[in-house]
Every structure is written in structure tokens, then in C-alpha cells.
Design an enzyme around this catalytic site. Structure first.
Site, PDB file in Angstrom:
ATOM      1  N   ASN A   1      48.115 -32.080  83.547  1.00  0.00           N
ATOM      2  CA  ASN A   1      47.432 -33.145  84.157  1.00  0.00           C
ATOM      3  C   ASN A   1      48.533 -34.297  84.052  1.00  0.00           C
ATOM      4  OD1 ASN A   1      46.240 -35.941  84.163  1.00  0.00           O
ATOM      5  ND2 ASN A   1      44.287 -34.774  83.381  1.00  0.00           N
TER       6      ASN A   1
ATOM      7  N   HIS B   1      49.206 -39.609  83.686  1.00  0.00           N
ATOM      8  CA  HIS B   1      49.882 -40.519  82.951  1.00  0.00           C
ATOM      9  C   HIS B   1      51.160 -40.647  83.699  1.00  0.00           C
ATOM     10  CE1 HIS B   1      46.086 -41.420  80.701  1.00  0.00           C
ATOM     11  NE2 HIS B   1      46.176 -40.354  80.607  1.00  0.00           N
TER      12      HIS B   1
ATOM     13  N   ARG C   1      54.247 -50.983  86.663  1.00  0.00           N
ATOM     14  CA  ARG C   1      55.283 -52.027  87.426  1.00  0.00           C
ATOM     15  C   ARG C   1      54.970 -51.862  88.904  1.00  0.00           C
ATOM     16  NH1 ARG C   1      60.139 -53.560  84.664  1.00  0.00           N
ATOM     17  NH2 ARG C   1      59.263 -54.131  82.627  1.00  0.00           N
TER      18      ARG C   1
ATOM     19  N   HIS D   1      43.289 -37.049  87.986  1.00  0.00           N
ATOM     20  CA  HIS D   1      41.821 -37.580  88.199  1.00  0.00           C
ATOM     21  C   HIS D   1      41.914 -38.961  88.819  1.00  0.00           C
ATOM     22  CE1 HIS D   1      38.348 -39.459  85.312  1.00  0.00           C
ATOM     23  NE2 HIS D   1      38.138 -39.485  86.495  1.00  0.00           N
TER      24      HIS D   1
ATOM     25  N   ARG E   1      40.310 -41.813  89.641  1.00  0.00           N
ATOM     26  CA  ARG E   1      39.361 -42.775  89.181  1.00  0.00           C
ATOM     27  C   ARG E   1      38.894 -43.978  90.073  1.00  0.00           C
ATOM     28  NH1 ARG E   1      38.839 -42.329  83.129  1.00  0.00           N
ATOM     29  NH2 ARG E   1      37.428 -43.973  83.352  1.00  0.00           N
TER      30      ARG E   1
ATOM     31  N   ARG F   1      43.041 -46.411  88.476  1.00  0.00           N
ATOM     32  CA  ARG F   1      44.136 -47.069  87.632  1.00  0.00           C
ATOM     33  C   ARG F   1      45.304 -46.295  87.371  1.00  0.00           C
ATOM     34  NH1 ARG F   1      40.754 -46.062  81.991  1.00  0.00           N
ATOM     35  NH2 ARG F   1      39.236 -47.086  83.235  1.00  0.00           N
ATOM     36  N   HIS F   2      45.037 -44.933  87.797  1.00  0.00           N
ATOM     37  CA  HIS F   2      46.552 -44.378  87.680  1.00  0.00           C
ATOM     38  C   HIS F   2      46.880 -43.575  88.879  1.00  0.00           C
ATOM     39  CE1 HIS F   2      43.645 -41.485  86.097  1.00  0.00           C
ATOM     40  NE2 HIS F   2      43.710 -41.930  84.851  1.00  0.00           N
TER      41      HIS F   2
ATOM     42  N   GLU G   1      39.920 -33.811  89.458  1.00  0.00           N
ATOM     43  CA  GLU G   1      38.944 -34.456  88.669  1.00  0.00           C
ATOM     44  C   GLU G   1      38.233 -35.714  89.117  1.00  0.00           C
ATOM     45  OE1 GLU G   1      40.335 -35.712  84.501  1.00  0.00           O
ATOM     46  OE2 GLU G   1      40.964 -33.391  84.304  1.00  0.00           O
TER      47      GLU G   1
ATOM     48  N   THR H   1      38.254 -40.280  79.491  1.00  0.00           N
ATOM     49  CA  THR H   1      36.744 -39.659  79.787  1.00  0.00           C
ATOM     50  C   THR H   1      36.178 -39.520  78.227  1.00  0.00           C
ATOM     51  OG1 THR H   1      37.823 -38.505  81.552  1.00  0.00           O
ATOM     52  CG2 THR H   1      35.751 -38.127  80.935  1.00  0.00           C
TER      53      THR H   1
ATOM     54  N   GLU I   1      34.347 -26.740  81.750  1.00  0.00           N
ATOM     55  CA  GLU I   1      35.392 -27.182  81.004  1.00  0.00           C
ATOM     56  C   GLU I   1      35.078 -27.769  79.758  1.00  0.00           C
ATOM     57  OE1 GLU I   1      38.878 -28.809  82.783  1.00  0.00           O
ATOM     58  OE2 GLU I   1      39.440 -30.074  81.055  1.00  0.00           O
TER      59      GLU I   1
ATOM     60  N   HIS J   1      41.428 -31.946  76.884  1.00  0.00           N
ATOM     61  CA  HIS J   1      40.953 -33.297  76.398  1.00  0.00           C
ATOM     62  C   HIS J   1      41.549 -33.604  74.796  1.00  0.00           C
ATOM     63  CE1 HIS J   1      40.376 -37.513  76.155  1.00  0.00           C
ATOM     64  NE2 HIS J   1      39.836 -37.542  77.273  1.00  0.00           N
ATOM     65  N   GLY J   2      42.781 -34.271  74.857  1.00  0.00           N
ATOM     66  CA  GLY J   2      43.426 -34.581  73.541  1.00  0.00           C
ATOM     67  C   GLY J   2      44.336 -33.462  73.049  1.00  0.00           C
TER      68      GLY J   2
ATOM     69  N   GLY K   1      47.301 -33.196  79.509  1.00  0.00           N
ATOM     70  CA  GLY K   1      48.279 -34.254  80.012  1.00  0.00           C
ATOM     71  C   GLY K   1      48.750 -35.216  79.260  1.00  0.00           C
ATOM     72  N   HIS K   2      47.976 -36.082  78.561  1.00  0.00           N
ATOM     73  CA  HIS K   2      48.631 -37.240  77.727  1.00  0.00           C
ATOM     74  C   HIS K   2      49.582 -36.851  76.880  1.00  0.00           C
ATOM     75  CE1 HIS K   2      48.616 -40.442  74.744  1.00  0.00           C
ATOM     76  NE2 HIS K   2      48.644 -41.182  75.993  1.00  0.00           N
TER      77      HIS K   2
HETATM   78  N1  PXP Z   1      40.209 -32.343  81.236  1.00  0.00           N
HETATM   79  C1  PXP Z   1      39.449 -33.466  81.657  1.00  0.00           C
HETATM   80  C2  PXP Z   1      38.221 -32.963  82.214  1.00  0.00           C
HETATM   81  C3  PXP Z   1      40.103 -34.700  81.498  1.00  0.00           C
HETATM   82  O1  PXP Z   1      39.253 -35.616  81.745  1.00  0.00           O
HETATM   83  C4  PXP Z   1      41.147 -34.813  80.927  1.00  0.00           C
HETATM   84  C5  PXP Z   1      41.660 -36.459  80.989  1.00  0.00           C
HETATM   85  O2  PXP Z   1      41.773 -36.682  82.093  1.00  0.00           O
HETATM   86  C6  PXP Z   1      42.059 -33.895  80.288  1.00  0.00           C
HETATM   87  C7  PXP Z   1      41.363 -32.603  80.568  1.00  0.00           C
HETATM   88  C8  PXP Z   1      43.262 -34.080  79.916  1.00  0.00           C
HETATM   89  O3  PXP Z   1      43.227 -34.565  78.849  1.00  0.00           O
HETATM   90  P1  PXP Z   1      44.578 -35.123  78.050  1.00  0.00           P
HETATM   91  O4  PXP Z   1      45.269 -36.070  78.935  1.00  0.00           O
HETATM   92  O5  PXP Z   1      44.016 -35.887  76.786  1.00  0.00           O
HETATM   93  O6  PXP Z   1      45.377 -34.022  77.432  1.00  0.00           O
END
Ligand code: PXP
Length: 253
Positions: free
Chosen positions: A14, A17, A25, A50, A52, A56-57, A77, A108, A158, A197-198, A219-220
Site C-alpha cells: 500500500n 503514505h 509539501r 486508497h 479517499r 488526503r493522500h 480501496e 480505516t 479482507e 491493517h497495522g 503500507g504504513h
Molecule cells: N487494507 C486495508 C483495507 C486498508 O484500509 C489499509 C490501510 O489503508 C491497509 C490494508 C494497510 O494498512 P497499513 O497501512 O496499516 O499497513
């Protein structure tokens, strides 16, 4: 050899970010499309972005460029809104993952309540599928969500791993058990099972070792780790942890 030994686990990277840093910037650097190409070179199996509502990104232009320039499958997404449906049908990504979206949230926060919002979701799932796009629903690991996702005609669920990643000790073990059970249920229902996620180097292994999960979207953490070691090394580090966990569980990488 059982079917479990033959299933493989894909890594979707992902890149949201990278766009967050660019947008801080307001310019064009760093470029999330360049990051996606680097991710491909580092062994990513797909790219997730994603779009949004508040942009925002990731921007509309990023989605257009990802659609035009990327060789990997794109997982878009998005919230189930008419605006996003039009974007998806215009670009026809490999898959769309429908997620809940609130303007005030940092990310999310929970899964889509498919059971409560099935009437709203049904036409979106149908229109995306009719457009040749695979439909994924981002859900918490609950039977009712999976059953309704199947009834709606989704191809994929997912599983939201956020609660697992945030929990500690026994609570984390309980969240892992919920995810493991849900992944098996998803497969039994004929749904392809993804998770994300996370996830970090510390939390990925037990999720990668769930036999029924075939894709992780991360991603993050990878973008954060890239500050220290570079994006390619961060992705390779994640891939090797995923592969190690699969091997230890007797599964294909
Ligand atoms: N899967 C989904 C559906 C998400 O919304 C996100 C966050 O955008 C991720 C995976 C990835 O999460 P993370 O950035 O925390 O790894």
C-alpha cells in the site's frame, strides 16, 4: 501433499503514505507511482492505493497513472459512493476493496459492517463485478460479515488485522484465533481471504502462517521503515518474514 502446501501468499504494498509525505509539501515528491515501481522490483505481488473522499493522500491523477503505468495488479480501496464507483469503472483496476470511510478518522478504523449495510452495498458490488472488477470487502473477522459478503457476491474478504496488531498478550492471542477461524470460514464459503491493517515485522508472522490467507496488504509500516533502510529493503524484509512464517508452518511461500 495437501492443498495447504500449495497455497501461496501474495504481498500487496500500500503506497498511500508515500503520497501523504508528498502532500505535506503539496508538490510532486516523493512520487507514489515511482514507489509502486520500486515495490514491484522488490517483489511485491500487487499495489494497493486508497482514494479517499477528501483526497488526503492518493489523488485521482495517481490512480490514473497507476492504471496506465503499472504492470502489477492494482487493488483500489474506496468507499461505496457513486463518485468512487465512477472512478473505478473508468480505470477498471484488477480489484476494488470497499472500506468504510469517515472524514475524521486517521485511518480505516474498523471493518465494513456488511451485515448492516448490505442494501446499500449490493448495487456497488453488482456494478463493479459487471465492470469486470474483482470485489473485496474489508471486514472484521465475524461470521455474519463473511456470510453476508458471500450472499452479496463478493469475490474476496479482507480481514481487518488492526485489533490483533493493537492488542497485547492474551488479547492478541484471542484476536489471532478470531482471524484464524474467520479465514477458514471464508475459504469454506468460497471467498478468497486477504488480511491487512497495522501489520509490522513484529506482527506479520502469525498472520502469514494462516493457511487460508492468500494475500496481505501492508503500507504504513513499510513506508516508515523505508526511512531507515529504503523501500526495497523494507519490502524484502517483510517478504522474508512472510516466507519464514509460511515455511515454519509447512506452507508454500
Ligand atoms: N487494507 C486495508 C483495507 C486498508 O484500509 C489499509 C490501510 O489503508 C491497509 C490494508 C494497510 O494498512 P497499513 O497501512 O496499516 O499497513
Amino acid at each position: 501433499m495437501t492443498a495447504d502446501h500449495l497455497r501461496t501468499l501474495r504481498l500487496g504494498v500500500n503506497i498511500d503514505h508515500v503520497a501523504t509525505i508528498r502532500n505535506a509539501r503539496g508538490g510532486v515528491y516523493p512520487d507514489p507511482v515511482a514507489a509502486a515501481k520500486l515495490a514491484a522490483a522488490a517483489g511485491a505481488d500487487g499495489i494497493t492505493a486508497h482514494l479517499r473522499e477528501d483526497r488526503r493522500h492518493i489523488s485521482d491523477r495517481d490512480i490514473r497513472r497507476l492504471s496506465d503505468e503499472l504492470d502489477l495488479p492494482l487493488n483500489l480501496e474506496m468507499a461505496a459512493t457513486p463518485e468512487m464507483l465512477a472512478v473505478a469503472l473508468n480505470h477498471r483496476p484488477h480489484a476494488c476493496c470497499l472500506v468504510p470511510e469517515k472524514r475524521e478518522e486517521k485511518t480505516t478504523e474498523g471493518g465494513l459492517d456488511v451485515a448492516a449495510s448490505h442494501r446499500l452495498l449490493a448495487p456497488f458490488v453488482a456494478r463493479l463485478k459487471a465492470g469486470g472488477i474483482r470485489v473485496s470487502l474489508f471486514v472484521d473477522p465475524e461470521d455474519i460479515q463473511l456470510i453476508v459478503a458471500k450472499a452479496l457476491g463478493a469475490d474476496i474478504v479482507e480481514l481487518h488485522t488492526g485489533a490483533y496488531c493493537e492488542a497485547v498478550d492474551d488479547a492478541r492471542a484471542a484476536e489471532l484465533a478470531r482471524l484464524t477461524t474467520a479465514a477458514a470460514t471464508a475459504e469454506r464459503l468460497g471467498l478468497e481471504c486477504h488480511a491487512g491493517h497495522g501489520l509490522t515485522y513484529q506482527t506479520v508472522a502469525p498472520i502469514a502462517a494462516i493457511a487460508n490467507v492468500v494475500e496481505l496488504n501492508i503500507g504504513h509500516f513499510l513506508v516508515g521503515e523505508a526511512l531507515f533502510v529504503g523501500l526495497e529493503a523494507a519490502i524484502r524484509g517483510m517478504r522474508s518474514r512472510m516466507d519464514g512464517a509460511r515455511a515454519a508452518a509447512g506452507l508454500a511461500p
